[in-house]
Design a protein around this motif. Structure first.
Motif, PDB file in Angstrom:
ATOM      1  N   ARG A   1      29.986  51.630  57.940  1.00 17.44           N
ATOM      2  CA  ARG A   1      30.686  50.535  56.987  1.00 17.44           C
ATOM      3  C   ARG A   1      30.042  50.570  55.721  1.00 17.44           C
ATOM      4  N   ALA A   2      28.846  50.822  55.540  1.00 20.08           N
ATOM      5  CA  ALA A   2      28.389  50.790  54.339  1.00 20.08           C
ATOM      6  C   ALA A   2      28.922  52.145  53.308  1.00 20.08           C
ATOM      7  N   ARG A   3      29.168  53.040  54.165  1.00 20.04           N
ATOM      8  CA  ARG A   3      29.796  54.154  53.369  1.00 20.04           C
ATOM      9  C   ARG A   3      31.076  54.039  53.030  1.00 20.04           C
ATOM     10  N   TYR A   4      31.828  53.293  54.002  1.00 17.39           N
ATOM     11  CA  TYR A   4      33.283  52.982  53.659  1.00 17.39           C
ATOM     12  C   TYR A   4      33.231  52.269  52.344  1.00 17.39           C
ATOM     13  N   ARG A   5      32.568  51.273  52.244  1.00 13.95           N
ATOM     14  CA  ARG A   5      32.415  50.208  51.038  1.00 13.95           C
ATOM     15  C   ARG A   5      31.831  50.895  49.728  1.00 13.95           C
ATOM     16  N   GLU A   6      31.055  51.698  50.078  1.00  9.26           N
ATOM     17  CA  GLU A   6      30.414  52.515  48.781  1.00  9.26           C
ATOM     18  C   GLU A   6      31.703  53.435  48.312  1.00  9.26           C
ATOM     19  N   ILE A   7      32.350  54.138  48.972  1.00  9.94           N
ATOM     20  CA  ILE A   7      33.240  54.930  48.532  1.00  9.94           C
ATOM     21  C   ILE A   7      34.431  54.057  47.857  1.00  9.94           C
ATOM     22  N   ALA A   8      34.839  53.089  48.508  1.00  7.75           N
ATOM     23  CA  ALA A   8      35.857  52.023  48.028  1.00  7.75           C
ATOM     24  C   ALA A   8      35.502  51.605  46.795  1.00  7.75           C
ATOM     25  N   THR A   9      34.270  51.296  46.255  1.00  3.85           N
ATOM     26  CA  THR A   9      34.046  51.003  44.890  1.00  3.85           C
ATOM     27  C   THR A   9      33.954  51.960  43.760  1.00  3.85           C
ATOM     28  N   GLN A  10      33.902  53.305  44.379  1.00  2.00           N
ATOM     29  CA  GLN A  10      33.854  54.444  43.531  1.00  2.00           C
ATOM     30  C   GLN A  10      35.107  55.333  43.154  1.00  2.00           C
ATOM     31  N   GLU A  11      36.066  55.062  44.015  1.00  2.00           N
ATOM     32  CA  GLU A  11      37.359  55.788  43.884  1.00  2.00           C
ATOM     33  C   GLU A  11      38.424  55.010  43.857  1.00  2.00           C
ATOM     34  N   SER A  12      39.609  55.411  43.019  1.00  2.00           N
ATOM     35  CA  SER A  12      40.570  54.713  43.053  1.00  2.00           C
ATOM     36  C   SER A  12      41.631  54.789  44.095  1.00  2.00           C
ATOM     37  N   GLY A  13      42.554  54.359  44.260  1.00  2.00           N
ATOM     38  CA  GLY A  13      43.612  54.535  45.597  1.00  2.00           C
ATOM     39  C   GLY A  13      43.224  53.871  46.768  1.00  2.00           C
ATOM     40  N   ILE A  14      41.911  53.146  46.822  1.00  2.00           N
ATOM     41  CA  ILE A  14      41.484  52.477  47.971  1.00  2.00           C
ATOM     42  C   ILE A  14      41.404  51.008  47.794  1.00  2.00           C
ATOM     43  N   CYS A  15      42.453  50.265  48.830  1.00  2.00           N
ATOM     44  CA  CYS A  15      42.483  49.011  48.525  1.00  2.00           C
ATOM     45  C   CYS A  15      41.720  48.275  49.660  1.00  2.00           C
ATOM     46  N   VAL A  16      40.609  47.359  49.529  1.00  2.00           N
ATOM     47  CA  VAL A  16      39.856  46.893  50.519  1.00  2.00           C
ATOM     48  C   VAL A  16      40.650  45.480  50.806  1.00  2.00           C
ATOM     49  N   ILE A  17      40.605  45.303  52.287  1.00  2.00           N
ATOM     50  CA  ILE A  17      41.514  44.150  52.891  1.00  2.00           C
ATOM     51  C   ILE A  17      40.183  43.434  53.822  1.00  2.00           C
ATOM     52  N   ASP A  18      39.967  42.231  53.469  1.00  2.00           N
ATOM     53  CA  ASP A  18      39.155  41.453  54.596  1.00  2.00           C
ATOM     54  C   ASP A  18      39.873  41.485  55.827  1.00  2.00           C
TER      55      ASP A  18
END
Length: 206
Positions: A167-184
């Motif tokens: 999960r930590a890696r998912y969240r890290e990548i999501a903050t660094q790269e465009s094209g990823i939308c985080v859904i709660d």
């Protein structure tokens, strides 16, 4: 017109199947032709590799062996199914893609991103989704949901620490790269569906 590639990502129990249904309902409403795929899998050869990855073995499966199987299945699916569909103007909705390997093997298995980037370049080149919807959920909640579905596979039986690293890696990548939308994904399912639909409408306004 070339189709678009939408990927649903997240831990076990995050609600990927429901998210796929939400995306395909939106695509139907918009009048787009589409197919759905899953990883690993999606072709006869890739499905056989999925079985190898998921089942329990009476030996230690190395992180590197697991990673190579994932990319072997992925390139089969991309080259034989996804790219032809996109060329024909179909939209493709994927249950997992490359981000899964970067999170699960790169983060959970602690292989790091450098090895994965080399493998990604070798197998996929510059191919990537047009939009990734990452369903973020606490591993304790997600695994409790997954247990309600029945027996867990080899990866789903991993330690809680493994899933926290993933999960930590998912969240890290999501903050660094465009094209990823985080859904709660811990929200009420109706709100998750609204958030997904809103992300799609922002990406492709009517």
């Amino acid at each position: 017109m070339k189709g678009r590639f939408i990927v649903i990502e997240g831990l076990e129990g995050a609600g990927k199947s429901s998210a796929v249904a939400t995306v395909t309902a939106w695509l139907t409403q918009q009048g787009h032709s589409f197919i759905t795929v899953r990883e690993p899998g999606g072709t006869p050869f890739a499905e056989a590799l999925r079985d190898l990855v998921k089942q329990d073995w009476k030996e230690h499966i190395t992180a590197e062996a697991e990673l190579l199987l994932m990319y072997a299945a992925r390139v089969q699916l991309v080259d034989n199914v996804i790219k032809p569909a996109l060329t024909q103007g179909q939209w493709v909705v994927g249950d997992r893609h490359d981000l899964s390997s970067r999170a699960y093997q790169g983060g959970g298995r602690e292989l790091g991103d450098e090895k994965l980037q080399h493998l990604k370049h070798l197998t996929l080149g510059d191919f990537q989704p047009d939009l990734t919807l990452y369903l973020d959920i606490n591993p304790e909640i997600g695994l409790a949901r997954a247990l309600q579905r029945g027996d867990l596979d080899r990866i789903e039986k991993e330690t809680l620490e493994f899933f926290h690293r993933t999960r930590a890696r998912y969240r890290e990548i999501a903050t660094q790269e465009s094209g990823i939308c985080v859904i709660d994904a811990s929200q009420d399912i109706k709100q998750v569906q609204r958030d997904i639909t809103e992300a799609l409408e922002q990406q492709w306004p009517a």
